[in-house]
Each structure stands twice: as C-alpha cells, then as structure tokens.
Design a protein around this motif. Structure first.
Motif, PDB file in Angstrom:
ATOM      1  N   LEU A 103      84.285  14.579 -37.063  1.00  0.00           N
ATOM      2  CA  LEU A 103      84.120  14.774 -35.630  1.00  0.00           C
ATOM      3  C   LEU A 103      85.296  14.160 -34.885  1.00  0.00           C
ATOM      4  CD1 LEU A 103      80.341  13.797 -35.372  1.00  0.00           C
ATOM      5  CD2 LEU A 103      81.293  16.090 -35.545  1.00  0.00           C
ATOM      6  N   ASP A 104      85.596  14.718 -33.710  1.00  0.00           N
ATOM      7  CA  ASP A 104      86.635  14.173 -32.846  1.00  0.00           C
ATOM      8  C   ASP A 104      86.335  14.597 -31.413  1.00  0.00           C
ATOM      9  OD1 ASP A 104      87.478  16.867 -32.618  1.00  0.00           O
ATOM     10  OD2 ASP A 104      88.886  16.614 -34.264  1.00  0.00           O
ATOM     11  N   VAL A 105      87.270  14.370 -30.511  1.00  0.00           N
ATOM     12  CA  VAL A 105      87.045  14.681 -29.099  1.00  0.00           C
ATOM     13  C   VAL A 105      86.792  16.175 -28.901  1.00  0.00           C
ATOM     14  CG1 VAL A 105      88.062  14.623 -26.801  1.00  0.00           C
ATOM     15  CG2 VAL A 105      88.353  12.691 -28.326  1.00  0.00           C
ATOM     16  N   GLU A 106      87.473  17.011 -29.680  1.00  0.00           N
ATOM     17  CA  GLU A 106      87.295  18.467 -29.562  1.00  0.00           C
ATOM     18  C   GLU A 106      85.950  18.917 -30.131  1.00  0.00           C
ATOM     19  OE1 GLU A 106      89.500  20.539 -27.997  1.00  0.00           O
ATOM     20  OE2 GLU A 106      90.552  18.693 -27.470  1.00  0.00           O
ATOM     21  N   ASN A 107      85.540  18.335 -31.237  1.00  0.00           N
ATOM     22  CA  ASN A 107      84.270  18.662 -31.903  1.00  0.00           C
ATOM     23  C   ASN A 107      83.448  17.391 -31.987  1.00  0.00           C
ATOM     24  OD1 ASN A 107      85.067  21.434 -32.644  1.00  0.00           O
ATOM     25  ND2 ASN A 107      86.558  20.367 -33.926  1.00  0.00           N
ATOM     26  N   ASP A 108      82.714  17.092 -30.902  1.00  0.00           N
ATOM     27  CA  ASP A 108      82.048  15.793 -30.807  1.00  0.00           C
ATOM     28  C   ASP A 108      80.659  15.742 -31.424  1.00  0.00           C
ATOM     29  OD1 ASP A 108      80.717  17.315 -28.944  1.00  0.00           O
ATOM     30  OD2 ASP A 108      81.133  16.007 -27.249  1.00  0.00           O
ATOM     31  N   HIS A 109      80.110  16.893 -31.832  1.00  0.00           N
ATOM     32  CA  HIS A 109      78.810  16.875 -32.494  1.00  0.00           C
ATOM     33  C   HIS A 109      78.691  18.081 -33.420  1.00  0.00           C
ATOM     34  CE1 HIS A 109      77.962  19.672 -29.207  1.00  0.00           C
ATOM     35  NE2 HIS A 109      76.949  20.111 -29.931  1.00  0.00           N
ATOM     36  N   VAL A 110      77.708  18.001 -34.321  1.00  0.00           N
ATOM     37  CA  VAL A 110      77.490  19.089 -35.273  1.00  0.00           C
ATOM     38  C   VAL A 110      76.010  19.137 -35.620  1.00  0.00           C
ATOM     39  CG1 VAL A 110      77.919  17.675 -37.330  1.00  0.00           C
ATOM     40  CG2 VAL A 110      78.340  20.126 -37.425  1.00  0.00           C
ATOM     41  N   GLY A 111      75.517  20.336 -35.898  1.00  0.00           N
ATOM     42  CA  GLY A 111      74.157  20.509 -36.389  1.00  0.00           C
ATOM     43  C   GLY A 111      74.205  20.838 -37.872  1.00  0.00           C
ATOM     44  N   VAL A 112      73.510  20.062 -38.677  1.00  0.00           N
ATOM     45  CA  VAL A 112      73.439  20.288 -40.126  1.00  0.00           C
ATOM     46  C   VAL A 112      72.060  20.858 -40.433  1.00  0.00           C
ATOM     47  CG1 VAL A 112      73.494  19.188 -42.397  1.00  0.00           C
ATOM     48  CG2 VAL A 112      75.058  18.410 -40.588  1.00  0.00           C
ATOM     49  N   ASP A 113      72.029  22.016 -41.108  1.00  0.00           N
ATOM     50  CA  ASP A 113      70.763  22.683 -41.413  1.00  0.00           C
ATOM     51  C   ASP A 113      70.012  21.955 -42.524  1.00  0.00           C
ATOM     52  OD1 ASP A 113      71.156  24.808 -39.580  1.00  0.00           O
ATOM     53  OD2 ASP A 113      72.480  25.792 -41.015  1.00  0.00           O
ATOM     54  N   ILE A 114      68.690  21.841 -42.344  1.00  0.00           N
ATOM     55  CA  ILE A 114      67.808  21.362 -43.406  1.00  0.00           C
ATOM     56  C   ILE A 114      67.378  22.616 -44.174  1.00  0.00           C
ATOM     57  CG2 ILE A 114      65.655  20.184 -43.962  1.00  0.00           C
ATOM     58  CD1 ILE A 114      65.931  18.784 -41.168  1.00  0.00           C
ATOM     59  N   ILE A 115      67.944  22.821 -45.349  1.00  0.00           N
ATOM     60  CA  ILE A 115      67.697  24.040 -46.123  1.00  0.00           C
ATOM     61  C   ILE A 115      66.368  23.952 -46.866  1.00  0.00           C
ATOM     62  CG2 ILE A 115      68.557  25.474 -48.025  1.00  0.00           C
ATOM     63  CD1 ILE A 115      71.396  24.576 -47.137  1.00  0.00           C
ATOM     64  N   GLU A 116      66.115  22.808 -47.468  1.00  0.00           N
ATOM     65  CA  GLU A 116      64.889  22.624 -48.238  1.00  0.00           C
ATOM     66  C   GLU A 116      64.424  21.188 -48.072  1.00  0.00           C
ATOM     67  OE1 GLU A 116      63.602  22.771 -52.921  1.00  0.00           O
ATOM     68  OE2 GLU A 116      65.163  24.152 -52.234  1.00  0.00           O
ATOM     69  N   ALA A 117      63.149  21.018 -47.713  1.00  0.00           N
ATOM     70  CA  ALA A 117      62.602  19.669 -47.529  1.00  0.00           C
ATOM     71  C   ALA A 117      61.111  19.698 -47.798  1.00  0.00           C
ATOM     72  CB  ALA A 117      62.877  19.165 -46.121  1.00  0.00           C
ATOM     73  N   ASN A 118      60.575  18.534 -48.072  1.00  0.00           N
ATOM     74  CA  ASN A 118      59.143  18.373 -48.316  1.00  0.00           C
ATOM     75  C   ASN A 118      58.506  17.771 -47.076  1.00  0.00           C
ATOM     76  OD1 ASN A 118      59.305  18.904 -51.361  1.00  0.00           O
ATOM     77  ND2 ASN A 118      60.831  17.324 -51.039  1.00  0.00           N
ATOM     78  N   GLY A 119      58.147  18.610 -46.117  1.00  0.00           N
ATOM     79  CA  GLY A 119      57.571  18.141 -44.862  1.00  0.00           C
ATOM     80  C   GLY A 119      58.648  17.758 -43.870  1.00  0.00           C
ATOM     81  N   GLU A 120      58.238  17.036 -42.819  1.00  0.00           N
ATOM     82  CA  GLU A 120      59.164  16.666 -41.747  1.00  0.00           C
ATOM     83  C   GLU A 120      60.155  15.608 -42.208  1.00  0.00           C
ATOM     84  OE1 GLU A 120      57.259  15.700 -38.059  1.00  0.00           O
ATOM     85  OE2 GLU A 120      56.803  17.812 -37.698  1.00  0.00           O
ATOM     86  N   CYS A 121      61.350  15.658 -41.599  1.00  0.00           N
ATOM     87  CA  CYS A 121      62.420  14.726 -41.958  1.00  0.00           C
ATOM     88  C   CYS A 121      62.670  13.712 -40.852  1.00  0.00           C
ATOM     89  CB  CYS A 121      63.716  15.496 -42.225  1.00  0.00           C
ATOM     90  SG  CYS A 121      63.644  16.516 -43.699  1.00  0.00           S
ATOM     91  N   SER A 122      63.206  12.574 -41.236  1.00  0.00           N
ATOM     92  CA  SER A 122      63.702  11.557 -40.303  1.00  0.00           C
ATOM     93  C   SER A 122      65.093  11.164 -40.788  1.00  0.00           C
ATOM     94  CB  SER A 122      62.777  10.337 -40.275  1.00  0.00           C
ATOM     95  OG  SER A 122      62.699   9.754 -41.559  1.00  0.00           O
TER      96      SER A 122
END
Length: 192
Positions: free
Chosen positions: A36-55
């Motif tokens: 990340l930097d000033v141009e790209n200050d955030h990103v969304g990462v997909d949860i592809i496979e999980a066992n219930g809700e994530c934290s």
C-alpha cells in the motif's frame, strides 16, 4: 481358502484408507501479501473459503488497520503509516491465515464508515493516526464507555483510545454539525 483369507486380510486396509480421506478445514484468502502507498491506500482481500464468520487483527495498528465484512466475504486493509505488519485472519473454528502488509511513505487517510478492528489491553492508551479526511468540527463517542473510551487530541493530531475493562464495544467519530458517523472502531479490550 487362501483367497478368502487374503480378502479378509485386505479388507481392513480398504477401510483404513477411507478414514484418511477426511478433509482438513482451511481458510483461504485471495492474497497473502499486499503493498500500500498514498496512491493505493487500501485493499479488499476476498475470503475464498472459511469455516463460519472471520475476525482479524493487525500486528501493528500504526501501520495497518483492518475491517472484516463477513457478508461481502472481504477483509479490508487500510495503510495508516509507513512500515510492515501482519494481518492474522481467524475463522469461527480457529483456522488461521495471514496477510503480509507493506506500507510505503506517507500517512494515509483512514476509511469512512467501514469498521476498523482495534485490540487493546485494560489500562492501555493507544494512539492512532489522525484521519487526513477529517476536517472541521468532530466529536467522538463510545457505545460502552465502561469498556473503552475515545478522545480526539487536536493538539498532536492523534486519536486516543483507552481500554477500561475487558470486553468488546464500538467507538465512533462523527460530525459535530450533522452527527453523521465518519469512522467506526470495533474495539476488543483484553485483561492484562
């Protein structure tokens, strides 16, 4: 007779093989490292496979903050200061995956309205970067001040979060004029 004896001896082997076919639960994410930097200050990462809700938690909240949206199946990572951090994502049964984060130069703006996860100990005061997009008059409040409080320190341009007692609560920064919520912090306070 020898054929029957051979079949009897092989039967347990076939049965044993079927027990080894059990699937090990996994937590899969679309990325294991982000920059990340000033141009790209955030990103969304997909949860592809999980066992219930994530934290998720950040190893260094002065570098990267996170928000988890289980409905959209995404982990949002926001760069707030230069450095490196590790985001640890955990699902409902305790399976863990990590994301390495590298943030380039510059203090970056915090996101608006997406909740950010903060971990703090009882009695600890945590300072966060002052959001660059926060201009004008703002107030801060806690859903449960018995667990955690929030203060906007305009002198040193920091957001101060204080852990009071163990538990979870939400902290808000909102516009003084319109009372519109601008930033939400999901805070977990741990016992020392």
């Amino acid at each position: 007779m020898k054929k029957y004896l051979m079949l009897l001896l092989l039967c347990p082997l076939f049965l044993a093989c079927s027990d080894d076919d059990e699937v090990t639960p996994e937590l899969k994410l679309s990325k294991t490292a982000v920059e990340l930097d000033v141009e790209n200050d955030h990103v969304g990462v997909d949860i592809i496979e999980a066992n219930g809700e994530c934290s998720a938690i950040s190893s260094d909240e002065k570098v990267a903050l996170i928000g988890v949206n289980n409905e959209d199946k995404k982990v949002y990572i926001y760069g707030v200061g230069m450095g490196e951090a590790t985001i640890t994502v955990k699902d409902a049964i305790g399976v863990v995956a990590t994301i390495k984060v590298s943030v380039g130069e510059g203090v970056l703006p915090l996101p608006e309205t997406n909740p950010l996860a903060i971990s703090i100990n009882e009695g600890e005061v945590k300072e966060l970067a002052y959001p660059l997009t926060m201009k004008g008059a703002y107030k801060a409040g806690s859903k449960n001040p018995d667990i955690a409080t929030i203060n906007i320190n305009r002198n040193n341009k920091k957001i101060e979060i204080t852990g009071v007692t163990s538990g979870k609560t939400e902290l808000y920064i909102y516009s003084d004029n319109t009372n519109n919520v601008k930033f939400i912090y999901e805070v977990t306070v741990a016992k020392l």
